[in-house]
Design a protein around this motif. Structure first.
Motif, PDB file in Angstrom:
ATOM      1  N   ASN A   1       0.836  -1.205   0.000  1.00  0.00           N
ATOM      2  CA  ASN A   1       0.000   0.000   0.000  1.00  0.00           C
ATOM      3  C   ASN A   1       0.878   1.265   0.000  1.00  0.00           C
ATOM      4  O   ASN A   1       2.086   1.201   0.139  1.00  0.00           O
ATOM      5  N   LYS A   2       0.231   2.397  -0.147  1.00  0.00           N
ATOM      6  CA  LYS A   2       0.872   3.720  -0.123  1.00  0.00           C
ATOM      7  C   LYS A   2       1.777   3.949  -1.327  1.00  0.00           C
ATOM      8  O   LYS A   2       2.777   4.672  -1.242  1.00  0.00           O
ATOM      9  N   ALA A   3       1.454   3.294  -2.452  1.00  0.00           N
ATOM     10  CA  ALA A   3       2.236   3.501  -3.683  1.00  0.00           C
ATOM     11  C   ALA A   3       1.774   4.805  -4.322  1.00  0.00           C
ATOM     12  O   ALA A   3       1.090   4.821  -5.359  1.00  0.00           O
ATOM     13  N   ASP A   4       2.093   5.910  -3.654  1.00  0.00           N
ATOM     14  CA  ASP A   4       1.710   7.230  -4.168  1.00  0.00           C
ATOM     15  C   ASP A   4       2.746   8.250  -3.711  1.00  0.00           C
ATOM     16  O   ASP A   4       3.543   7.988  -2.798  1.00  0.00           O
TER      17      ASP A   4
ATOM     18  N   LYS B   1       6.070   6.239  -3.726  1.00  0.00           N
ATOM     19  CA  LYS B   1       5.820   5.335  -4.853  1.00  0.00           C
ATOM     20  C   LYS B   1       7.051   4.497  -5.257  1.00  0.00           C
ATOM     21  O   LYS B   1       6.922   3.266  -5.369  1.00  0.00           O
TER      22      LYS B   1
ATOM     23  N   ALA C   1       7.649   1.847  -2.766  1.00  0.00           N
ATOM     24  CA  ALA C   1       6.582   0.836  -2.831  1.00  0.00           C
ATOM     25  C   ALA C   1       6.832  -0.129  -3.991  1.00  0.00           C
ATOM     26  O   ALA C   1       6.675  -1.346  -3.840  1.00  0.00           O
TER      27      ALA C   1
ATOM     28  N   THR D   1       1.121  -3.415  -6.166  1.00  0.00           N
ATOM     29  CA  THR D   1       1.089  -2.150  -5.426  1.00  0.00           C
ATOM     30  C   THR D   1      -0.319  -1.554  -5.499  1.00  0.00           C
ATOM     31  O   THR D   1      -1.029  -1.734  -6.492  1.00  0.00           O
TER      32      THR D   1
ATOM     33  N   SER E   1      -2.701   2.082  -3.890  1.00  0.00           N
ATOM     34  CA  SER E   1      -2.773   3.267  -3.043  1.00  0.00           C
ATOM     35  C   SER E   1      -4.214   3.373  -2.568  1.00  0.00           C
ATOM     36  O   SER E   1      -5.122   3.660  -3.352  1.00  0.00           O
TER      37      SER E   1
ATOM     38  N   GLU F   1      -5.262   7.183  -2.822  1.00  0.00           N
ATOM     39  CA  GLU F   1      -5.550   7.673  -4.178  1.00  0.00           C
ATOM     40  C   GLU F   1      -6.438   6.712  -4.970  1.00  0.00           C
ATOM     41  O   GLU F   1      -6.766   6.974  -6.123  1.00  0.00           O
ATOM     42  N   GLU F   2      -6.760   5.602  -4.360  1.00  0.00           N
ATOM     43  CA  GLU F   2      -7.638   4.591  -4.972  1.00  0.00           C
ATOM     44  C   GLU F   2      -7.065   4.073  -6.283  1.00  0.00           C
ATOM     45  O   GLU F   2      -7.784   3.898  -7.276  1.00  0.00           O
ATOM     46  N   HIS F   3      -5.774   3.804  -6.250  1.00  0.00           N
ATOM     47  CA  HIS F   3      -5.110   3.198  -7.408  1.00  0.00           C
ATOM     48  C   HIS F   3      -4.875   1.711  -7.166  1.00  0.00           C
ATOM     49  O   HIS F   3      -4.548   1.327  -6.047  1.00  0.00           O
TER      50      HIS F   3
END
Ligand code: GDP
Length: 327
Positions: free
Chosen positions: A196-199, A203, A206, A235, A237, A240-242
């Protein structure tokens, strides 16, 4: 409480009835246990199945943020989502409450979502039974997906994995050294690892963490219940809902394959047997704390300590009382 009426209302997907039924299965009172058993038996024939997804991760990795974003994505697709939690630590530490509605504010207001915080029971056996029964109630109430959340401590992962069709491990971006921090046993349980937290600034880290875990997963023994490419690391986020759609697609690929190849049913059968044995063990342990057996245990403990009797003959004596009380 009228069990037949409660059953009908659960089958009609009434949330208040579901909440009330979960309160019933959480109760330790003997008369409530009997009613809960009657209710679960009455609902068993409904034969509805949800996708049960276990989700584990240490505090702070973003479980509640992920559940909220992922849950909202599912409800937007017309799916009904229930969130339950297994939290063996809540009673002792009074710490983080999993499945807390204030942590998932948007999802808790969604009419297609149902969130139930973890009960304040410290005994993992009790929590496990209550959660399994709550899962069954959510299934009967027509939920499509049941998310079971747990913190990454000790045995609680095993408990959740043993009641899930899919097990997700949520991780935070980290330096390479921290790879060892995730126990091999937990890695082996995971079907999909989500970093998570790939933002933002996180990024690149991550992505690297994800590649490290993908590498580590490839070194694990190939499991018969997996198609090519699983278990896998991805990955996401949650903020960011990715990556949420992609993760959902992978979950579907895996479950479709398992259904087609008989692994889905096999897993549920094996889980039913696992819980049967667990319940027998728990029941036996409970008996050690009752009446004559408890008295004998206390008495023999002293005699073992003073060397008057050997541990094994003392154990035989206790077990012989258990034999008698079973007849
Ligand atoms: P939990 O303890 O595992 O439930 O974690 P939370 O969902 O409460 O999140 C812990 C912290 O991480 C909060 O400050 C979140 O805002 C943050 N967080 C969660 N998901 C993400 C994400 O996808 N990206 C970033 N940058 N932060 C996140």
């Amino acid at each position: 409480m009228n069990i037949a009426e409660l059953r009908d209302r659960i089958l009609k997907q009434e949330r208040r009835a579901l909440a009330r039924a979960i309160t019933l299965v959480e109760s330790g009172r003997a008369d409530h246990r009997a009613q809960a058993a009657e209710l679960l038996e009455a609902l068993r024939s409904a034969g509805k199945q949800a996708l049960r997804i276990g989700l584990s991760g240490t505090p702070g990795v973003g479980k509640s943020t992920f559940i909220e974003s992922f849950g909202m994505m599912l409800t937007a697709r017309g799916l009904r989502v229930a969130v339950l939690a297994v939290d063996p630590s809540s009673a002792r530490s009074g710490g983080s409450i999993l499945g807390d509605k204030t942590r998932m504010e948007r999802l808790s207001r969604d009419p297609n979502a149902f969130i139930r915080p973890s009960p304040s029971q410290s005994h993992l056996g009790g929590v496990a039974r209550r959660t399994r029964e709550a899962v069954a109630l959510c299934e009967a109430a027509g939920f499509d997906v049941v998310l079971i959340e747990t913190v990454g401590v000790g045995q609680s992962e095993t408990v959740v994995a043993e009641m899930s069709d899919l097990f997700l491990l949520l991780l935070a971006p980290a330096g390479g050294d921290e790879l060892q921090g995730v126990k091999r046993g937990i890695m082996e349980m995971a079907d999909i690892i989500l970093v998570n937290k790939a933002d933002g600034d996180l990024k690149p880290t991550a992505m690297r963490t994800c590649a490290d875990y993908a590498g580590a997963l490839r070194l694990l023994r190939k499991r018969p219940q997996d198609p090519q490419g699983f278990p896998k690391a991805m990955t996401v986020s949650a903020v960011e809902e990715h990556g949420l759609q992609e993760a959902w697609e992978e979950m579907n690929t895996l479950t479709d394959w398992r259904r087609e190849n008989g692994h889905w049913e096999a897993r549920r059968t094996q889980q039913a047997q696992f819980w049967f044995h667990e319940e027998v063990k728990q029941g036996l342990l409970a008996r050690l704390n009752q009446g004559r057996v408890k008295d004998a245990l206390t008495r023999l403990e002293t005699r073992v300590a003073s060397g008057e009797v050997t541990p094994s003959s003392a154990a035989d004596e206790v077990l012989s009382i258990l034999d008698i009380s079973a007849q």
